[in-house]
Design a protein around this motif. Structure first.
Motif, short mmCIF file in Angstrom:
data_model
loop_
_atom_site.label_atom_id
_atom_site.label_comp_id
_atom_site.label_asym_id
_atom_site.label_seq_id
_atom_site.Cartn_x
_atom_site.Cartn_y
_atom_site.Cartn_z
N SER A 125 0.87 -1.22 0.10
CA SER A 125 -0.17 -0.12 -0.05
C SER A 125 0.86 1.22 -0.07
N ALA A 126 0.25 2.34 -0.37
CA ALA A 126 1.20 3.47 -0.45
C ALA A 126 1.79 3.83 0.98
N ALA A 127 0.91 3.61 1.97
CA ALA A 127 1.30 3.85 3.37
C ALA A 127 2.63 2.83 3.67
N GLU A 128 2.73 1.97 3.24
CA GLU A 128 3.85 1.00 3.53
C GLU A 128 5.15 1.46 2.97
N CYS A 129 5.23 2.07 1.84
CA CYS A 129 6.67 2.30 1.08
C CYS A 129 6.55 3.66 0.43
N ALA A 130 5.45 3.89 -0.51
CA ALA A 130 5.63 4.74 -1.36
C ALA A 130 5.56 6.27 -0.79
N SER A 131 4.88 6.36 0.45
CA SER A 131 4.59 7.64 1.04
C SER A 131 6.30 8.10 1.53
N CYS A 132 6.77 7.30 1.94
CA CYS A 132 8.24 7.80 2.45
C CYS A 132 9.01 8.02 1.24
N HIS A 133 9.03 7.19 0.17
CA HIS A 133 9.52 7.58 -1.24
C HIS A 133 9.28 9.07 -1.54
N ALA A 134 7.86 9.07 -1.78
CA ALA A 134 7.32 10.41 -2.32
C ALA A 134 7.86 11.78 -1.41
N ASP A 135 7.89 11.52 -0.03
CA ASP A 135 8.30 12.51 0.62
C ASP A 135 9.75 12.86 0.68
N ASN A 136 10.73 11.71 0.41
CA ASN A 136 12.15 12.02 0.54
C ASN A 136 13.02 11.67 -0.56
N ALA A 137 12.39 10.93 -1.66
CA ALA A 137 13.18 10.46 -2.66
C ALA A 137 13.77 11.77 -3.63
N THR A 138 14.98 11.78 -4.19
CA THR A 138 15.32 12.83 -4.80
C THR A 138 15.00 12.99 -6.44
N THR A 139 14.90 11.47 -7.03
CA THR A 139 14.60 11.46 -8.43
C THR A 139 13.54 10.54 -8.44
N GLU A 140 12.36 11.11 -8.96
CA GLU A 140 11.00 10.18 -9.10
C GLU A 140 10.98 9.68 -7.83
N MET A 141 11.01 8.39 -7.71
CA MET A 141 10.58 7.69 -6.13
C MET A 141 11.71 7.08 -5.65
N VAL A 142 13.06 7.43 -6.31
CA VAL A 142 14.22 6.78 -5.87
C VAL A 142 15.33 7.75 -5.05
N PHE A 143 15.62 7.08 -4.06
CA PHE A 143 16.53 7.85 -3.32
C PHE A 143 17.91 8.06 -3.81
N GLY A 144 18.00 8.61 -4.93
CA GLY A 144 19.21 8.90 -5.69
C GLY A 144 20.33 9.70 -5.16
N LYS A 145 20.04 10.35 -4.11
CA LYS A 145 21.14 11.15 -3.32
C LYS A 145 22.23 10.04 -2.49
N PHE A 146 21.65 8.90 -2.42
CA PHE A 146 22.54 7.83 -1.60
C PHE A 146 23.31 7.07 -2.49
N TYR A 147 23.09 7.18 -3.81
CA TYR A 147 24.00 6.63 -5.17
C TYR A 147 24.63 7.51 -5.98
N PRO A 148 26.03 7.73 -5.75
CA PRO A 148 26.65 8.64 -6.47
C PRO A 148 26.71 8.18 -7.75
N ILE A 149 26.51 6.96 -8.33
CA ILE A 149 26.29 6.38 -9.69
C ILE A 149 25.37 7.28 -10.53
N LEU A 150 24.34 7.89 -9.76
CA LEU A 150 22.97 8.39 -10.42
C LEU A 150 23.37 9.64 -10.56
N GLY A 151 24.32 10.29 -10.05
CA GLY A 151 24.77 11.72 -10.03
C GLY A 151 23.85 12.60 -9.59
N GLN A 152 23.26 12.21 -8.26
CA GLN A 152 22.13 12.89 -7.67
C GLN A 152 22.72 13.44 -6.28
N ASN A 153 23.90 13.49 -5.98
CA ASN A 153 24.53 13.84 -4.69
C ASN A 153 24.35 15.57 -4.60
#
Length: 166
Positions: A138-166
């Protein structure tokens, strides 16, 4: 589909074969010893993306439909210090020990429109063997945290230098 995942009727029917040989994005760690003894995910998060999806993201800045990102949780060796770290020949730190769960996210804008185009799945938070199938969370289980905190679409890109999002 640029993922390796097989989806049907809202279920992921299998963990993609060979995902540990995909591109390794990184290994964030939120150990209990640094989180008051109660981290939500106290393991290493070994995160992988299918190479084709990463290649398209690098060209366009957008994850293509079918992108699958697998997060395998990995327990740490027990530490001798209050923060959970231990001494090893390379120095004091945190060291991977054993597999302890699989989470997965799949981009399918039509199927998962209610969770910003991504479906989130859990195959168990325990040692293998993992569940063979998983129903979208459900959205409450995972998606809401990703929506509130992810940097690229729903992905926590800032934690992965290979994505160039630092």
């Amino acid at each position: 589909m640029a993922s390796g995942a097989v989806i049907g009727d809202g279920n992921v029917t299998s963990i993609p074969e060979g995902f540990r040989h995909w591109t390794f994005l990184g290994a964030p760690l939120t150990p209990n010893g640094l989180n008051g003894g109660a981290a939500g995910f106290p393991e290493f998060h070994h995160v992988y993306i299918h190479p084709d999806a990463l290649a398209e993201f690098e060209l366009t800045g957008v994850f293509p439909e079918g992108t699958t990102i697998v997060k395998e949780l990995v327990l740490m060796h027990e530490g001798g210090y209050e923060d959970g770290s231990r001494d090893e020949p390379s120095g004091r730190g945190f060291f991977a020990k054993s597999f302890n769960g699989i989470d997965m996210m799949v981009k399918d804008s039509d199927r998962f429109a209610d969770t910003n185009g991504w479906g989130f799945f859990n195959f168990g938070h325990h040692e293998p063997p993992y569940a063979e199938t998983a129903t979208a969370a459900s959205a409450a289980e995972c998606a809401s945290c990703h929506a509130d905190n992810a940097t690229t679409e729903m992905v926590f890109g800032k934690f992965y230098p290979i994505l160039g999002q630092n």
